[in-house]
Enzyme design. Structure first.
Site, PDB file in Angstrom:
ATOM      1  N   HIS A 112      15.408 -47.986  23.658  1.00 55.53           N
ATOM      2  CA  HIS A 112      15.700 -46.747  22.935  1.00 55.53           C
ATOM      3  C   HIS A 112      15.180 -46.772  21.498  1.00 55.53           C
ATOM      4  CE1 HIS A 112      19.425 -48.867  21.434  1.00 55.53           C
ATOM      5  NE2 HIS A 112      19.142 -48.144  20.360  1.00 55.53           N
TER       6      HIS A 112
ATOM      7  N   ASP B 101      17.561 -51.107  28.957  1.00 53.40           N
ATOM      8  CA  ASP B 101      17.325 -50.860  27.529  1.00 53.40           C
ATOM      9  C   ASP B 101      16.585 -52.022  26.879  1.00 53.40           C
ATOM     10  OD1 ASP B 101      17.349 -49.336  25.243  1.00 53.40           O
ATOM     11  OD2 ASP B 101      19.323 -50.016  24.585  1.00 53.40           O
TER      12      ASP B 101
ATOM     13  N   SER C 116      20.083 -52.191  16.324  1.00 54.16           N
ATOM     14  CA  SER C 116      19.654 -52.143  17.725  1.00 54.16           C
ATOM     15  C   SER C 116      18.363 -52.920  17.934  1.00 54.16           C
ATOM     16  CB  SER C 116      19.432 -50.692  18.155  1.00 54.16           C
ATOM     17  OG  SER C 116      20.638 -49.988  18.231  1.00 54.16           O
TER      18      SER C 116
END
Length: 471
Positions: free
Chosen positions: A113, A143, A216
Site C-alpha cells: 500500500h 501487503d 508502514s
C-alpha cells in the site's frame, strides 16, 4: 533519641533497598543503542508521487441534480474548470513510508500500500543518497512489495525467524512516522498469529510498539537486531497510535518476496471451499473434543476440494499434519502451497477422522485481480476485482458478477459508493461476468455522464450512479 535513630536507620535501609531495586530493574530493561546503530543504515525512507487527473467539472442543466452545498454558491450551474472543458491539468499527490534493504544489490522490502498507484518512487538512504526505485512486484493480499534501486554494496539487515517469536518479547521499530526519518520506537509482542478482517493470508504479529503514518513498510526487530516483521497496520479510532500495531511476519514476507523476485507475481493455493468457524456446540455435534478446525459449508462445483472428495459438512482439522486451530488458519495453510502440489487433509466426517489427498489448485483471483488492476479500463474506476465462484453465485441467486477486492479512495468507483466486498453485477445494464467484461463495459463509456451500476451487497441488490471522467 533512641526512637529517632531507629526511624532513621529504617528509613536509610528502605532507601538503599529501593535504590538497589531500581538499579536491578534498570539493568533488566533492554538497551537498544547497539541495535539502532547497527540497523539504521539498512532502513530507508520511501516517498511516492502519484499524478491524479483533475476532477472533470461540467455544467449541470436545470433537470440534473446538483449537490446542495454547490447549489448554494453556484445556483443551477457549476462553473467550468480553468482552461476550458476537460482541463488536462493533473494533481500530484505525495505519500511517505518506510522500507529496508534485503540485498546489497538494491532489493528493498516495503508494504504494497506504500507504493500502490505510484508514478514515481524515491528511496532515501541513511547516508542521504536519493535513488529512484521500480516495483518488481506487489502482492495486495499480504501487503508486501519488492522494490529495486540501481546501486551496489548497500547495507543489508539480518533476517530473523518470526516463528520463534514469543508473546512478551521486546521488539523495536525504525521508520519515518510523519516524515521524521529513522525514528525508533519500542515495545513488546502483544500476540502472535492474529487474524484481521480481509487479511486471511497473514498471521499478524501484534505489538504495542508506537506505529504511525510513515512507519508502514519499516522493519520490526527482535533484541538480536534481526528483522522479524514488516510494520503494516494499526488499529485506531483517532487516526493515530492507540497501542495496537500489526506486523507481517518476516517468514511470510520473504516467501512472497522470493516469488515476486522470480516471477513478478504470487501464486497461492486454492481449495474452492466456503468455510465457517466451529463453535462449541458444532464441535460437539460433529464429534470433536474441542472447538477447532474449519467447517466446510459449501464447495465450488469445479474446485479441487470437490473433485478430490471433500464434502460439505466435513471439518478440516489438519493440513499435512499441521493442526487447523481456527477456521481462519486454513487459508494461510493452503495459500502457501504451490498450485499443483498435493496436501493431506485430515477431516472429521460422521464422527470419525479420515485422510484425504487433494491436489491444490491456483487461486482464481490472482490473475484476474492482476489484470484488472493494470488495465486501462479498470484504472478509470480505481478498482481491483476478482472472480465470484459458481457456488457463491448459486448461493446468492445471481448469474454473474465480480467481487470488488480493493477500491482506490481517489477513484470514480469510490466516489459512486462502491466498496470492497461489493459484487458488481452490471454496468449500464450490461451483465458483468468477469474482469474483462468490466474493463470492456467501462472502456465503452465516454464519460461525463452517470451510468447505472448494479451491485449485490449484504444480501440485497442496489444501484449506484457511476460518473466517469471524460477521456
Amino acid at each position: 533519641m533512641q526512637p529517632i535513630r531507629h526511624f532513621l536507620s529504617a528509613w536509610l535501609l528502605t532507601l538503599v533497598s529501593l535504590l538497589a531495586w531500581s538499579s536491578a530493574q534498570a539493568q533488566e530493561l533492554p538497551d537498544f543503542r547497539t541495535l539502532v546503530e547497527q540497523a539504521a543504515p539498512g532502513v530507508v525512507n520511501i516517498s511516492t508521487t502519484r499524478v491524479v487527473p483533475s476532477r472533470q467539472q461540467q455544467f449541470y442543466g436545470p433537470g440534473e441534480e446538483l449537490p446542495e452545498i454547490f447549489r448554494r454558491f453556484f445556483g443551477d450551474q457549476f462553473p467550468m474548470p480553468p482552461g476550458g472543458p476537460g482541463g488536462e491539468r493533473g494533481q500530484e499527490r505525495h505519500s511517505l513510508g518506510s522500507g529496508f534493504i534485503i540485498d546489497a544489490d538494491g532489493y528493498i522490502l516495503t508494504n504494497a500500500h506504500v507504493v500502490d498507484g505510484a508514478d514515481e518512487i524515491l528511496v532515501r538512504l541513511n547516508d542521504r543518497r536519493e535513488l529512484a526505485a521500480e516495483v518488481i512486484g506487489a502482492d495486495t493480499q499480504t501487503d508486501v512489495a519488492l522494490l529495486k534501486v540501481e546501486a551496489e554494496g548497500l547495507p543489508t539487515l539480518a533476517l530473523g525467524d518470526s516463528d520463534a517469536l514469543q508473546v512478551g518479547e521486546w521488539v523495536a521499530a525504525i521508520g519515518s512516522p510523519f516524515g521524521f526519518d529513522h525514528s525508533v520506537t519500542a515495545g513488546i509482542v502483544s500476540a502472535i498469529n492474529r487474524t484481521l478482517p480481509r487479511d486471511a493470508y497473514v498471521p499478524f504479529i501484534q505489538t504495542d510498539v508506537a506505529i504511525n503514518p510513515g512507519n508502514s513498510g519499516g522493519p520490526l526487530f527482535n533484541l538480536d537486531g534481526e528483522v522479524v516483521g514488516i510494520n503494516s497496520q494499526i488499529f485506531t479510532r483517532s487516526g493515530g497510535f492507540m497501542g495496537l500495531s500489526f506486523a507481517i511476519p518476516i517468514n511470510v514476507a520473504m516467501g512472497i518476496a522470493d516469488q515476486l523476485r522470480a516471477d513478478g507475481r504470487v501464486s497461492r493455493g486454492w481449495l474452492g471451499v466456503v468455510i465457517q468457524p466451529v463453535s462449541r456446540d458444532l464441535a460437539e455435534s460433529f464429534g470433536l473434543d474441542s472447538a477447532r478446525g474449519a467447517l466446510i459449508a459449501d464447495l465450488d462445483p469445479e474446485g479441487p476440494a470437490r473433485r478430490d472428495g471433500v464434502q460439505a459438512g466435513d471439518v478440516i482439522i489438519a493440513v499435512d499434519g499441521e493442526e487447523v486451530e481456527r477456521s481462519s488458519h486454513l487459508p494461510r495453510l493452503i495459500g502457501r502451497v504451490s498450485p499443483g502440489n498435493e496436501v493431506a487433509l485430515t477431516v472429521m466426517r460422521d464422527g470419525a477422522e479420515e485422510e484425504l489427498t487433494v491436489t491444490v489448485g491456483a487461486w482464481p483471483d490472482a490473475e484476474v485481480a492482476s489484470a484488472a488492476g493494470k488495465d486501462e479500463g479498470a484504472g478509470r474506476l480505481g478498482l481491483v476485482v476478482g472472480e465470484v465462484s459458481a457456488a457463491e453465485r448459486e448461493r446468492l441467486g445471481i448469474e454473474a458478477g465480480v467481487r470488488v477486492r480493493q477500491v482506490d479512495p481517489d477513484g470514480s468507483a469510490y466516489e459512486a459508493g462502491i466498496r470492497g466486498g461489493d459484487i458488481i453485477v452490471s454496468v449500464d445494464h450490461h451483465p458483468i461476468a468477469s474482469a474483462a467484461d468490466l474493463v470492456a463495459a467501462v472502456a465503452e463509456q465516454e464519460g461525463g455522464h452517470a451510468v447505472p451500476v448494479r451491485l449485490y451487497r449484504d444480501g440485497r441488490s442496489l444501484y449506484v450512479a457511476l460518473r466517469l471522467e471524460r477521456r
